[in-house]
Scaffold this motif. Structure first.
Motif, mmCIF file in Angstrom:
data_model
loop_
_atom_site.group_PDB
_atom_site.id
_atom_site.type_symbol
_atom_site.label_atom_id
_atom_site.label_comp_id
_atom_site.label_asym_id
_atom_site.label_seq_id
_atom_site.Cartn_x
_atom_site.Cartn_y
_atom_site.Cartn_z
ATOM 1 N N ALA A 269 0.556 -0.566 -0.037
ATOM 2 C CA ALA A 269 -0.039 0.043 -0.031
ATOM 3 C C ALA A 269 0.856 1.178 -0.118
ATOM 4 O O ALA A 269 0.576 2.076 1.194
ATOM 5 C CB ALA A 269 -0.936 -0.490 1.400
ATOM 6 N N PRO A 270 1.876 1.673 -0.816
ATOM 7 C CA PRO A 270 2.528 2.418 -1.117
ATOM 8 C C PRO A 270 2.368 3.964 -0.577
ATOM 9 O O PRO A 270 2.963 4.495 -0.001
ATOM 10 C CB PRO A 270 2.864 2.387 -2.457
ATOM 11 C CG PRO A 270 2.669 1.726 -2.788
ATOM 12 C CD PRO A 270 2.165 1.095 -1.969
ATOM 13 N N GLY B 40 0.189 4.345 1.309
ATOM 14 C CA GLY B 40 -0.452 4.754 2.836
ATOM 15 C C GLY B 40 -1.914 4.740 3.061
ATOM 16 O O GLY B 40 -2.345 5.146 4.169
ATOM 17 N N GLY B 41 -2.326 4.512 2.044
ATOM 18 C CA GLY B 41 -3.813 4.436 2.022
ATOM 19 C C GLY B 41 -4.537 5.741 2.277
ATOM 20 O O GLY B 41 -5.989 6.353 2.173
ATOM 21 N N GLY C 50 -5.104 6.799 -1.272
ATOM 22 C CA GLY C 50 -6.033 6.546 -2.633
ATOM 23 C C GLY C 50 -5.123 7.590 -3.734
ATOM 24 O O GLY C 50 -5.920 7.996 -4.181
ATOM 25 N N THR C 51 -4.039 7.768 -3.683
ATOM 26 C CA THR C 51 -3.323 8.515 -4.511
ATOM 27 C C THR C 51 -2.706 7.580 -5.369
ATOM 28 O O THR C 51 -1.810 7.569 -7.052
ATOM 29 C CB THR C 51 -2.671 9.010 -4.307
ATOM 30 O OG1 THR C 51 -1.456 8.555 -3.191
ATOM 31 C CG2 THR C 51 -3.424 10.019 -3.762
ATOM 32 N N CYS C 52 -1.659 6.499 -5.107
ATOM 33 C CA CYS C 52 -0.577 5.712 -5.934
ATOM 34 C C CYS C 52 -1.735 4.635 -7.129
ATOM 35 O O CYS C 52 -1.023 3.939 -7.694
ATOM 36 C CB CYS C 52 0.578 4.687 -4.833
ATOM 37 S SG CYS C 52 -1.067 3.392 -4.140
ATOM 38 N N GLY C 53 -2.972 4.258 -6.359
ATOM 39 C CA GLY C 53 -3.605 2.833 -7.591
ATOM 40 C C GLY C 53 -2.765 1.386 -7.427
ATOM 41 O O GLY C 53 -2.860 0.522 -8.509
ATOM 42 N N LYS C 54 -1.857 1.194 -6.275
ATOM 43 C CA LYS C 54 -1.138 0.063 -6.243
ATOM 44 C C LYS C 54 -1.280 -1.051 -5.525
ATOM 45 O O LYS C 54 -1.250 -2.014 -5.360
ATOM 46 C CB LYS C 54 0.421 0.253 -5.549
ATOM 47 C CG LYS C 54 1.105 0.929 -7.608
ATOM 48 C CD LYS C 54 2.329 1.169 -7.537
ATOM 49 C CE LYS C 54 2.910 1.822 -8.487
ATOM 50 N NZ LYS C 54 4.336 2.259 -8.327
ATOM 51 N N CYS C 55 -2.820 -0.708 -4.587
ATOM 52 C CA CYS C 55 -3.262 -1.419 -3.810
ATOM 53 C C CYS C 55 -4.286 -2.538 -4.439
ATOM 54 O O CYS C 55 -5.400 -2.635 -2.996
ATOM 55 C CB CYS C 55 -3.885 -1.174 -2.331
ATOM 56 S SG CYS C 55 -5.174 0.119 -2.748
ATOM 57 N N CYS D 279 -8.036 0.385 -0.050
ATOM 58 C CA CYS D 279 -7.869 1.635 0.436
ATOM 59 C C CYS D 279 -9.455 2.500 0.234
ATOM 60 O O CYS D 279 -9.368 3.377 1.313
ATOM 61 C CB CYS D 279 -6.729 2.214 0.386
ATOM 62 S SG CYS D 279 -6.529 3.377 -0.727
HETATM 63 FE FE1 FES Z 1 -2.724 4.294 -2.613
HETATM 64 FE FE2 FES Z 1 -4.337 2.163 -1.814
HETATM 65 S S1 FES Z 1 -2.466 2.533 -1.052
HETATM 66 S S2 FES Z 1 -4.172 3.477 -3.719
#
Ligand code: FES
Length: 611
Positions: free
Chosen positions: A42-43, A45-46, A48-53, A85
């Motif tokens: 969860a790069p 940290g939740g 909602g910006t990285c789109g990697k979770c 997240c």
């Molecule tokens: Fe980055 Fe969910 S942890 S979008």
């Protein structure tokens, strides 16, 4: 308010199927963090910006809202892909994680210990008189008298963990061997204990490494490594601090302590070492990692005036630090220097022998932060710059860590751009070393101008080959397509991120040179610590202005200097005796309040070939 519900969350991951109860209304990410020993990314940290979770779900979750729709295609959402997240639990759910950074390159190598092997945990064998009906003294008192402490006056009571070990060992017969760390009685080993073995640990924000050491020969027998499982709470230090504020430090402490305990078990059991031959464990990490390892809230490190709760060398009992281990041994925590210069850097100063050098030498460790040290036997100065996670690929559009399929090397062959990927796999993104190569090449070709502007197609320099022109679009530079046919695009924003990061490190070096009062030519060389130093092409790093061109022939990748320093602490009583003074003697230069740093930072934003 949370509503307790009888929902179940089932995790399906790499052969693992595990179910736990969960609350309704909490985010799926928060629910997943409740699984012990769970490897999840969860790069951001939740936020909602990285789109990697990304996860594949089956069950009832809140419907996707705007941000999730922005980050996921309609086709992905239709298939049941969600961002953990950004959705909340509304019923029973089963989840399969889709993004994994497993298989990442982790640096474990470092220079072998070259000093005299004289372990920090000193051994002293003693015989203890058997208790009898006539001799009713306690075991602790019997020990004190052996140690010529009379009736215990003036001697601090033994920690209860040692009293327990002492009683056990006494009843086993055959005497005991006391283990001292400095003047502190820190362990009671059975019988006539030999030099035995040690474990040195480096807790990085991204990776953790544990080394098994032979304390007789000084050799490293084996290293094991993994990605720090705290990554389920975010990829960088700030996300981890925020998670500790939101949930308390305990879940993050548990994640890393359990992970390290498993690694230590593996080292001991796979190498057929008896637990009673383990003599000590040393731990190095940045200051936030040291706090989280100790279960201490690190929030004050992240806000001005950036004060950590503790910095000094500590000797703890393994029953407290690693409750699952079946051995009671001292755990030596290396000292940090400040909130931003941690025990990993103290370890690096030790292992790179900065304090023993005649000529000033730089030690640079670039991760999310760039820690820079300059010094010699007379004086050491250090600073920390907010390098940003650009060099780890974290805030680059198609950036990834050093995982299989990452573009890791980009070069120019004539006017052709060539690249390699980790493992020779189809490309999935670009990691830090590839990012630095790419920017260096685009600067050299004039596709990025001196101010860091990625030129649009109609402004490209004359004479640029047609096939290179075709790689430039309005949205950015298209290196190639990924394995799914999507462009690996390097955008103007990505250039900006690299520019900010490199300016920050370069200006940090300048500030330290000024503080030291020397010119860059007077520096003997640069030791580059960690993964960054091991994988980057140094001419590319010089090409973007990250490292000074004057030192290009004196740049040395130094491997895992934190692990090397942690090992040295166990192997050398001299290092143990001196390390606190070493850390206390480093002059920390705080850059956030430095106007000079701001001036140099602006200057260093320019790319060097065109300055
Ligand atoms: Fe980055 Fe969910 S942890 S979008």
């Amino acid at each position: 308010m949370r509503i307790m519900a009888n929902y179940t969350l089932t995790l399906l991951s790499e052969g693992r199927e595990e179910t736990r109860r969960t609350d309704s209304g909490i985010s799926l990410l928060e629910a997943l963090q409740g699984f012990e020993d769970f490897d999840f990314d969860a790069p951001c940290g939740g936020k909602g910006t990285c789109g990697k979770c990304k996860v594949l779900v089956d069950g009832r979750l809140s419907p996707p809202e705007e941000q999730e729709r922005k980050l996921l295609s309609a086709a992905s959402l239709a298939k049941g892909v969600r961002l953990a997240c950004l959705c909340r639990i509304e019923g029973d759910v089963s989840v399969t994680p889709l993004f994994s950074s497993s298989g990442a390159r982790i640096v474990t190598h470092h220079a072998a210990f070259s000093g005299r092997v004289d372990p920090a945990v000193r051994l002293k064998r003693i015989e203890l008189p058997e208790p009898t009906l006539e001799d009713q003294r306690s075991d602790e008192l019997r020990l004190r008298e052996i140690l010529k402490d009379g009736n215990g006056e003036g001697m601090r009571p033994l920690p209860l963990s040692l009293v327990g070990a002492l009683t056990l060992r006494m009843r086993e017969g055959g005497g005991v061997t006391l283990g001292y760390a400095g003047d502190t009685l820190a362990a009671v080993f059975p019988g006539d204990a030999g030099p035995g073995y040690g474990i040195a640990v480096d807790i990085g924000t991204t990776t953790v490494v544990a080394y098994l050491l032979d304390l007789a020969s000084g050799e490293t027998i084996k290293a094991v490594s993994g990605l720090n499982l705290q990554k389920a709470w975010g990829g960088d230090v700030i996300s981890r601090v925020q998670a500790a504020i939101d949930y308390g430090p305990e879940p993050l402490q548990k994640a890393v302590v359990n992970q390290l305990s498993r690694m230590i078990f593996r080292l001991i059991e796979e190498n057929e070492i008896a637990w009673e031959d383990l003599r000590g464990i040393s731990v190095a990490g940045n200051t936030v990692m040291m706090h989280l390892f100790a279960g201490i809230d690190p929030r004050h490190i992240a806000v001005s005036p950036f004060i950590p709760s503790f910095c000094g060398l500590r000797v703890e009992a393994s029953s407290g630090a690693f409750p699952r281990l079946p051995a009671e041994v001292p755990v030596l925590l290396l000292p940090s220097i400040s909130g931003f210069i941690g025990a990993d850097i103290t370890a690096g100063i030790l292992s790179c022998k900065i304090r023993e050098r005649d000529q000033p030498t730089l030690l640079i460790d670039i991760g999310t932060n760039g820690e820079i040290v300059l010094g010699n036997r007379e004086r050491i100065v250090a600073c920390s710059t907010a390098a940003g996670p650009a060099f780890e690929g974290a805030n680059i559009s198609r950036g990834v860590g050093g995982i299989p399929g990452a573009v890791n090397r980009i070069s120019l062959d004539g006017d052709r751009i060539e690249f390699t990927t980790i493992g020779g796999l189809p490309p999935i993104g670009i990691c830090g070393s590839g990012i630095i190569d790419l920017v260096s090449i685009l600067v050299a070709l004039g596709i990025i101008d001196e101010g860091g502007r990625l030129l649009p197609p109609d402004e490209l320099p004359e004479g640029l080959a047609d096939h290179l022109r075709e790689m430039v679009a309005e949205e950015g530079f298209r290196l190639t397509a990924d394995k799914e046919g999507h462009d690996l695009l390097f955008t103007p924003k990505d250039v900006r991120e690299v520019q900010l990061a490199k300016a920050s490190v370069a200006a940090g070096i300048d500030v330290l040179l000024e503080a030291y009062g020397i010119a860059v030519e007077e520096v003997d060389g640069i030791y580059l610590a960690g993964g960054f130093g091991s994988f980057i092409d140094t001419s590319s790093a010089v090409g973007i202005g990250l490292l000074p061109p004057e030192l290009i022939d004196h740049i040395h990748p130094a491997g895992n200097t934190a692990g090397a320093g942690a090992a040295e602490l166990l192997l050398s009583a001299d290092a143990f005796a001196k390390i606190q003074d070493l850390a206390s003697g480093v002059e920390y230069v705080e850059l956030s309040a430095s106007l000079r740093f701001q001036e140099l930072y602006v200057e260093r934003m320019f790319f060097p070939s065109l300055v």
